[in-house]
Design an enzyme around this catalytic site. Structure first.
Site, PDB file in Angstrom:
ATOM      1  N   GLU A 162       5.777  -8.505  -9.246  1.00 22.18           N
ATOM      2  CA  GLU A 162       6.825  -8.781 -10.216  1.00 22.18           C
ATOM      3  C   GLU A 162       6.210  -9.940 -10.942  1.00 22.18           C
ATOM      4  O   GLU A 162       5.872 -11.020 -10.604  1.00 22.18           O
ATOM      5  CB  GLU A 162       7.891  -9.283  -9.369  1.00 22.18           C
TER       6      GLU A 162
ATOM      7  N   ASN B 291      14.509 -10.445  -4.809  1.00 24.06           N
ATOM      8  CA  ASN B 291      15.172 -10.979  -3.941  1.00 24.06           C
ATOM      9  C   ASN B 291      16.739 -11.519  -4.345  1.00 24.06           C
ATOM     10  O   ASN B 291      17.293 -11.405  -3.095  1.00 24.06           O
ATOM     11  CB  ASN B 291      14.347 -12.693  -3.497  1.00 24.06           C
TER      12      ASN B 291
HETATM   13  N1  CAA Z   1      -2.034  -7.124   6.145  1.00 27.63           N
HETATM   14  C1  CAA Z   1      -2.864  -6.014   5.555  1.00 27.63           C
HETATM   15  N2  CAA Z   1      -2.411  -4.682   5.855  1.00 27.63           N
HETATM   16  C2  CAA Z   1      -1.558  -4.531   6.929  1.00 27.63           C
HETATM   17  C3  CAA Z   1      -0.773  -5.615   7.360  1.00 27.63           C
HETATM   18  C4  CAA Z   1      -1.196  -6.988   6.933  1.00 27.63           C
HETATM   19  N3  CAA Z   1      -0.329  -8.144   7.174  1.00 27.63           N
HETATM   20  N4  CAA Z   1       0.216  -5.013   8.050  1.00 27.63           N
HETATM   21  C5  CAA Z   1       0.158  -3.740   8.215  1.00 27.63           C
HETATM   22  N5  CAA Z   1      -0.969  -3.387   7.343  1.00 27.63           N
HETATM   23  C6  CAA Z   1      -1.438  -1.858   6.958  1.00 27.63           C
HETATM   24  C7  CAA Z   1      -2.173  -1.450   8.205  1.00 27.63           C
HETATM   25  O1  CAA Z   1      -3.233  -2.114   8.773  1.00 27.63           O
HETATM   26  C8  CAA Z   1      -1.990  -0.214   8.025  1.00 27.63           C
HETATM   27  O2  CAA Z   1      -3.107   0.335   7.178  1.00 27.63           O
HETATM   28  P1  CAA Z   1      -3.907   1.647   7.450  1.00 27.63           P
HETATM   29  O3  CAA Z   1      -3.086   2.640   6.623  1.00 27.63           O
HETATM   30  O4  CAA Z   1      -5.178   1.428   6.760  1.00 27.63           O
HETATM   31  O5  CAA Z   1      -4.017   2.005   8.806  1.00 27.63           O
HETATM   32  C9  CAA Z   1      -0.639   0.042   7.072  1.00 27.63           C
HETATM   33  O6  CAA Z   1      -0.539  -1.070   6.706  1.00 27.63           O
HETATM   34  C10 CAA Z   1       0.457   0.453   8.045  1.00 27.63           C
HETATM   35  O7  CAA Z   1       0.608  -0.106   9.084  1.00 27.63           O
HETATM   36  P2  CAA Z   1       0.953   0.371  10.393  1.00 27.63           P
HETATM   37  O8  CAA Z   1       0.451   1.967  10.577  1.00 27.63           O
HETATM   38  O9  CAA Z   1       0.680  -0.478  11.301  1.00 27.63           O
HETATM   39  O10 CAA Z   1       2.499   0.254  10.314  1.00 27.63           O
HETATM   40  P3  CAA Z   1       3.614   0.980   9.415  1.00 27.63           P
HETATM   41  O11 CAA Z   1       3.379   2.135   9.175  1.00 27.63           O
HETATM   42  O12 CAA Z   1       4.920   0.546  10.190  1.00 27.63           O
HETATM   43  O13 CAA Z   1       3.577  -0.023   8.293  1.00 27.63           O
HETATM   44  C11 CAA Z   1       4.236  -1.668   6.849  1.00 27.63           C
HETATM   45  C12 CAA Z   1       3.751  -1.205   8.292  1.00 27.63           C
HETATM   46  C13 CAA Z   1       3.197  -1.534   5.741  1.00 27.63           C
HETATM   47  C14 CAA Z   1       4.386  -3.240   6.778  1.00 27.63           C
HETATM   48  C15 CAA Z   1       5.607  -1.097   6.611  1.00 27.63           C
HETATM   49  O14 CAA Z   1       6.535  -1.164   7.852  1.00 27.63           O
HETATM   50  C16 CAA Z   1       6.205  -1.540   5.295  1.00 27.63           C
HETATM   51  O15 CAA Z   1       6.271  -1.035   4.262  1.00 27.63           O
HETATM   52  N6  CAA Z   1       7.379  -2.498   5.656  1.00 27.63           N
HETATM   53  C17 CAA Z   1       8.172  -3.239   4.896  1.00 27.63           C
HETATM   54  C18 CAA Z   1       7.428  -4.384   4.031  1.00 27.63           C
HETATM   55  C19 CAA Z   1       8.153  -4.965   2.610  1.00 27.63           C
HETATM   56  O16 CAA Z   1       9.080  -4.466   2.415  1.00 27.63           O
HETATM   57  N7  CAA Z   1       7.572  -5.679   2.372  1.00 27.63           N
HETATM   58  C20 CAA Z   1       8.097  -6.618   1.309  1.00 27.63           C
HETATM   59  C21 CAA Z   1       8.727  -7.968   1.773  1.00 27.63           C
HETATM   60  S1  CAA Z   1       9.632  -8.936   0.737  1.00 27.63           S
HETATM   61  C22 CAA Z   1       8.356  -9.895   0.062  1.00 27.63           C
HETATM   62  O17 CAA Z   1       7.030  -9.622   0.750  1.00 27.63           O
HETATM   63  C23 CAA Z   1       8.584 -10.724  -0.950  1.00 27.63           C
HETATM   64  C24 CAA Z   1       9.476 -12.054  -0.885  1.00 27.63           C
HETATM   65  O18 CAA Z   1       9.612 -12.466  -1.720  1.00 27.63           O
HETATM   66  C25 CAA Z   1      10.236 -12.218   0.555  1.00 27.63           C
END
Ligand code: CAA
Length: 301
Positions: free
Chosen positions: A171, A209
């Site tokens: 963003e 947010n």
């Molecule tokens: N760093 C790097 N990669 C990561 C990671 C991290 N901290 N956590 C997970 N991943 C990667 C995993 O390694 C995995 O990669 P591969 O495809 O290469 O295996 C991939 O993400 C998927 O992870 P998992 O299979 O372990 O688990 P999942 O399918 O449940 O996905 C997730 C995990 C990507 C976090 C998913 O649950 C998701 O998209 N969650 C929502 C996240 C979200 O909404 N984020 C925004 C938050 S708001 C914000 O950040 C802004 C703010 O201002 C507050």
């Protein structure tokens, strides 16, 4: 018309937490830019770089990148022990915790230490970019002077999402002072990192947010009122609406202290009661239950 070039030959990243590390990762691997990584805690840098090694190893293991690309990307990231070590960078991205005084003090130092044409970006998730830009004016200069306007004009909001290597969005937020050139170069840099870019005005919480936090807060209030269990709240949103995580799990993932800080900024910045943080969220933070990073939030880790 050819796209604006970002012109970033070296990037500085301040803060080696989950956001800063992720930004360093995509900059080195995707934008292929040398990165200088600074954190006041050397332990945090060591921990962050070890995590980066693991991420690169996993990408190689999955055949997404070649081992030479991983080696090159890792070779582009260098830790620096002093903020002054960033003085020659073309852009600095600040990714420290959500505190206005802390960010103001950092931007004051960056404005004095970096070249006048270096872009100063903040990864803040809710704080006013205009307030941060106002602190990026070297001592003795007025905000209305040409040099003052130029200095504040290189500040921009570049809001990445966690986990940065996975999430496709950045963003982009313009302060009142941000120059069009700064905005174009920052947009071009985010694109080079492989991100889709949306823009938002400089309002509390921006688009992301201002919409996400009332949703998370409402879920916490449902838990507080005993309307459903944590699992049922999260499962309802996960399976009923196809969200990757339920709102309570997402709050733990973002960090309950970060959620509270953002909600306070939204509430103070708008005066709108829909942004008032729930008592339960405040108590969780009082108890130092910060979510995934601290081992306990709405869930145990
Ligand atoms: N760093 C790097 N990669 C990561 C990671 C991290 N901290 N956590 C997970 N991943 C990667 C995993 O390694 C995995 O990669 P591969 O495809 O290469 O295996 C991939 O993400 C998927 O992870 P998992 O299979 O372990 O688990 P999942 O399918 O449940 O996905 C997730 C995990 C990507 C976090 C998913 O649950 C998701 O998209 N969650 C929502 C996240 C979200 O909404 N984020 C925004 C938050 S708001 C914000 O950040 C802004 C703010 O201002 C507050």
């Amino acid at each position: 018309m050819s796209p604006i070039q970002h012109g970033i030959r070296t990037l500085g990243v301040l803060g080696a937490g989950q956001m800063g590390l992720g930004i360093a990762f995509v900059s080195a691997l995707r934008a292929r830019v040398p990165v200088l990584l600074y954190d006041k805690s050397p332990e945090q840098v060591t921990k962050g770089l070890a995590f980066m090694d693991k991420l690169l190893e996993k990408d190689v293991g999955k055949g997404r990148i070649r081992s030479e690309d991983a080696k090159d990307a890792r070779g582009r990231v260098t830790a620096v022990s002093e903020l002054e070590g960033l003085r020659d960078v073309d852009m600095a991205v600040e990714a420290v915790s959500e505190s206005l005084p802390l960010k103001q003090s950092i931007f004051k130092s960056l404005a004095a230490a970096l070249r006048p044409d270096a872009i100063l970006a903040t990864n803040t998730s809710s704080i006013s970019i205009t307030k941060i830009a106002a602190s990026a004016i070297p001592a003795g200069l007025s905000a209305a002077s040409e040099q003052g306007k130029q200095s504040a004009g290189r500040v921009v909001g570049l809001h990445f999402f966690n986990p940065v290597p996975v999430m496709k969005l950045v963003e982009l937020i313009s302060a009142i002072q941000t120059s069009p050139e700064t905005l174009d170069r920052a947009r071009s840099f985010a694109a080079a990192c492989g991100k889709e870019v949306t823009t938002s005005k400089d309002v509390p919480g921006f688009v992301s947010n201002a919409l996400l936090m009332p949703f998370i807060n409402e879920a916490i209030m449902h838990l507080e009122k005993g309307i459903a269990t944590r699992e049922d709240i999260d499962t309802t949103l996960k399976l009923g609406m196809n969200h990757p995580m339920g709102p309570l799990q997402l709050a733990d993932f973002i960090g309950l202290d970060t959620c509270l800080a953002i909600q306070q900024t939204l509430y103070e910045g708008t005066g709108d009661s829909k942004y008032r943080p729930s008592v339960l969220l405040e108590r969780m933070v009082d108890a130092q239950f910060y979510g995934k990073k601290s081992g306990k939030g709405f869930y145990e880790y």
